[in-house]
Design a protein around this motif. Sequence first.
Motif, short mmCIF file in Angstrom:
data_model
loop_
_atom_site.label_atom_id
_atom_site.label_comp_id
_atom_site.label_asym_id
_atom_site.label_seq_id
_atom_site.Cartn_x
_atom_site.Cartn_y
_atom_site.Cartn_z
N ALA A 175 36.63 43.32 4.30
CA ALA A 175 36.94 44.74 4.21
C ALA A 175 35.70 45.53 3.80
N SER A 176 34.87 44.95 2.92
CA SER A 176 33.66 45.63 2.45
C SER A 176 32.63 45.84 3.55
N ASN A 177 32.79 45.13 4.66
CA ASN A 177 31.90 45.27 5.82
C ASN A 177 32.62 45.94 6.99
N SER A 178 33.68 46.69 6.69
CA SER A 178 34.49 47.38 7.71
C SER A 178 34.99 46.43 8.79
N PHE A 179 35.23 45.17 8.39
CA PHE A 179 35.80 44.14 9.26
C PHE A 179 34.89 43.80 10.45
N GLN A 180 33.62 44.08 10.34
CA GLN A 180 32.66 43.82 11.42
C GLN A 180 31.95 42.49 11.16
N TRP A 217 42.67 38.50 23.73
CA TRP A 217 43.48 38.94 22.61
C TRP A 217 42.64 39.86 21.74
N ARG A 218 43.35 40.69 20.96
CA ARG A 218 42.65 41.67 20.13
C ARG A 218 43.25 41.69 18.73
N LEU A 219 42.37 41.90 17.75
CA LEU A 219 42.78 42.18 16.39
C LEU A 219 42.63 43.68 16.21
N LEU A 220 43.74 44.35 15.93
CA LEU A 220 43.73 45.81 15.79
C LEU A 220 43.97 46.21 14.34
N ARG A 221 43.40 47.34 13.95
CA ARG A 221 43.61 47.90 12.63
C ARG A 221 44.33 49.23 12.79
N ARG A 222 45.41 49.38 12.06
CA ARG A 222 46.20 50.60 12.13
C ARG A 222 45.68 51.60 11.11
N LYS A 223 45.53 52.83 11.55
CA LYS A 223 45.10 53.90 10.66
C LYS A 223 46.08 55.05 10.77
N THR A 249 42.48 50.87 15.91
CA THR A 249 41.12 50.58 16.36
C THR A 249 40.99 49.08 16.56
N THR A 250 40.23 48.68 17.54
CA THR A 250 39.99 47.26 17.80
C THR A 250 38.92 46.77 16.84
#
Length: 190
Positions: free
Chosen positions: A57-62, A1-7, A14-15
């Motif tokens: 969010a402050s860590n770009s979700f990484q 499964w993947r968590l994706l971010r829509r831009k 982006t995954t």
Amino acid sequence: WRLLRRKNRGATFTTIYEGRHGTTPPVIETDWQGNIYLAHPDYFQGGQNAYLLRFLASNSFQNPTSITLTGPWNAKFAMEIDEARGQLYFFGWGGKFFRVRLYDLAILAEYQLTRDGTNANMHYPNLYLDDYGHLYLAWTTARINPALDGQCGNNHPYWSIHFMRSLDGGVTWAKPNGQTLATPIVADDT
């Protein structure tokens, strides 16, 4: 499964995170800062635990922070964020309830909130926090079939629907009329 971010208004995705777990769709909540909280079980590990991840969010979700919530969880669970109290609530099919502090994912409380009844067991929980800070927990039950040794199958009709509320962020629970409930609460009509 993947968590994706829509831009770009959905033009690109982006995954953010990819997992290889035996799971149903994770529950996802966000806070006012755009941080993502995601929880899922892992059937490859027996479904006994759920894993709560926080993507800043402050860590770009990484590099998400993660904690383990002991179960069992199976496929039915719910989560809700209470920003006013700085807490996250998690509840699953096994009847266990968690209060987790948002800023560091410390487990503030974990306890058995419901237990199976004589006629039916709990299915499909739902958590909801209203504008007054009242936390509601609702669930359906499915009839227990003695022929299947207490396991639910496709031939089990839904039995009843229940709900209760907490005015203090999951510390205590009551009926809609205010009558305090002692935990663990029997999940069915008995």
